[in-house]
Design a protein around this motif. Sequence first.
Motif, PDB file in Angstrom:
ATOM      1  N   UNK A  78       6.094 -14.031  -0.663  1.00  0.00           N
ATOM      2  CA  UNK A  78       5.349 -14.957  -1.044  1.00  0.00           C
ATOM      3  C   UNK A  78       3.235 -14.660  -1.358  1.00  0.00           C
ATOM      4  N   UNK A  79       2.200 -15.530  -2.108  1.00  0.00           N
ATOM      5  CA  UNK A  79       1.211 -14.796  -1.657  1.00  0.00           C
ATOM      6  C   UNK A  79       0.567 -16.062  -3.066  1.00  0.00           C
ATOM      7  N   UNK A  80      -1.093 -16.382  -1.873  1.00  0.00           N
ATOM      8  CA  UNK A  80      -1.837 -17.545  -2.543  1.00  0.00           C
ATOM      9  C   UNK A  80      -3.116 -16.499  -2.519  1.00  0.00           C
ATOM     10  N   UNK A  81      -4.088 -16.369  -3.761  1.00  0.00           N
ATOM     11  CA  UNK A  81      -4.439 -15.165  -3.886  1.00  0.00           C
ATOM     12  C   UNK A  81      -5.999 -15.566  -4.804  1.00  0.00           C
ATOM     13  N   UNK A  82      -6.661 -14.597  -4.996  1.00  0.00           N
ATOM     14  CA  UNK A  82      -7.889 -14.418  -6.063  1.00  0.00           C
ATOM     15  C   UNK A  82      -7.089 -13.565  -6.863  1.00  0.00           C
ATOM     16  N   UNK A  83      -7.524 -13.989  -7.557  1.00  0.00           N
ATOM     17  CA  UNK A  83      -7.606 -12.632  -9.133  1.00  0.00           C
ATOM     18  C   UNK A  83      -8.302 -11.930  -9.795  1.00  0.00           C
ATOM     19  N   UNK A  84      -8.762 -11.450  -8.422  1.00  0.00           N
ATOM     20  CA  UNK A  84      -9.505  -9.968  -8.614  1.00  0.00           C
ATOM     21  C   UNK A  84      -9.153  -8.964  -9.669  1.00  0.00           C
ATOM     22  N   UNK A  85      -9.077  -7.545 -10.322  1.00  0.00           N
ATOM     23  CA  UNK A  85      -8.246  -6.882 -10.718  1.00  0.00           C
ATOM     24  C   UNK A  85      -7.424  -6.339  -8.953  1.00  0.00           C
ATOM     25  N   UNK A  86      -8.079  -5.375  -8.394  1.00  0.00           N
ATOM     26  CA  UNK A  86      -7.995  -4.878  -7.578  1.00  0.00           C
ATOM     27  C   UNK A  86      -6.661  -5.536  -6.453  1.00  0.00           C
ATOM     28  N   UNK A  87      -6.816  -6.726  -6.301  1.00  0.00           N
ATOM     29  CA  UNK A  87      -5.896  -7.624  -5.827  1.00  0.00           C
ATOM     30  C   UNK A  87      -4.615  -8.329  -6.538  1.00  0.00           C
ATOM     31  N   UNK A  88      -4.633  -7.995  -7.576  1.00  0.00           N
ATOM     32  CA  UNK A  88      -3.793  -8.515  -8.744  1.00  0.00           C
ATOM     33  C   UNK A  88      -2.831  -6.886  -8.681  1.00  0.00           C
ATOM     34  N   UNK A  89      -3.434  -6.076  -8.579  1.00  0.00           N
ATOM     35  CA  UNK A  89      -2.620  -4.937  -9.099  1.00  0.00           C
ATOM     36  C   UNK A  89      -1.941  -4.404  -7.656  1.00  0.00           C
ATOM     37  N   UNK A  90      -2.758  -4.718  -6.410  1.00  0.00           N
ATOM     38  CA  UNK A  90      -1.396  -4.498  -5.110  1.00  0.00           C
ATOM     39  C   UNK A  90      -0.580  -5.712  -5.325  1.00  0.00           C
ATOM     40  N   UNK A  91      -0.715  -7.044  -5.695  1.00  0.00           N
ATOM     41  CA  UNK A  91       0.523  -7.926  -5.226  1.00  0.00           C
ATOM     42  C   UNK A  91       1.815  -7.678  -6.916  1.00  0.00           C
ATOM     43  N   UNK A  92       0.763  -7.362  -7.592  1.00  0.00           N
ATOM     44  CA  UNK A  92       2.387  -6.747  -8.955  1.00  0.00           C
ATOM     45  C   UNK A  92       3.074  -5.376  -8.158  1.00  0.00           C
ATOM     46  N   UNK A  93       2.316  -4.358  -7.491  1.00  0.00           N
ATOM     47  CA  UNK A  93       2.816  -3.246  -7.205  1.00  0.00           C
ATOM     48  C   UNK A  93       3.767  -3.740  -6.043  1.00  0.00           C
ATOM     49  N   UNK A  94       3.278  -4.584  -5.486  1.00  0.00           N
ATOM     50  CA  UNK A  94       4.504  -4.901  -4.873  1.00  0.00           C
ATOM     51  C   UNK A  94       5.866  -5.900  -5.258  1.00  0.00           C
TER      52      UNK A  94
END
Length: 181
Positions: A78-94
């Motif tokens: 699980x992750x706690x993160x900001x929601x920048x496009x790059x971060x979300x793309x990586x979070x979603x891809x994983x």
Amino acid sequence: LMLLVTGGSLGARHLNQAVSAMKADLLAIPGLYIVHVTGPKEIGTVKADLALAPEEAERWKVYGYTDQMGRAMAAADAIVSRAGASSLAEISARALPALLVPFPYATEDHQTTNARSAVEAGCAFMVADADVEGDEFKRLLLQLVQDANLRARMSEAARAQKTADAAEALADIVLAQVSRG
């Protein structure tokens, strides 16, 4: 169980403070390990706020920066993160279950828009930065790390977004256009 906490490459003071304030609650969860990437300017403050005893430091690793974010995400549950496009793309891809805290000063508040899409797809929770030190953030973070069924549902919803296949799909479109000449 591993929780990854990150505010992006520069860090996120408010996010760091909120997670650090939950030290006792998080370390009370048996088998929970935390990798906390604070941002280079925040590491001293976060380490001082946490004041981890040696046995606690075995379970809560604090880094100012990592160039191994892909590996950290691959290891995380699980992750706690900001929601920048790059971060979300990586979070979603994983297909990583997430608690998102959009950076409120991003251009046109695009991080809130990004996070809202993940929430609507069932992949994440979202808490506004202004509310990060409140009860809702704490409740959602504890739910995220304690509820394996919730994490499984969020991962399944993320996989349904097919983000991991996005590069291949884009390449197919480009190749199709090129072959039409």
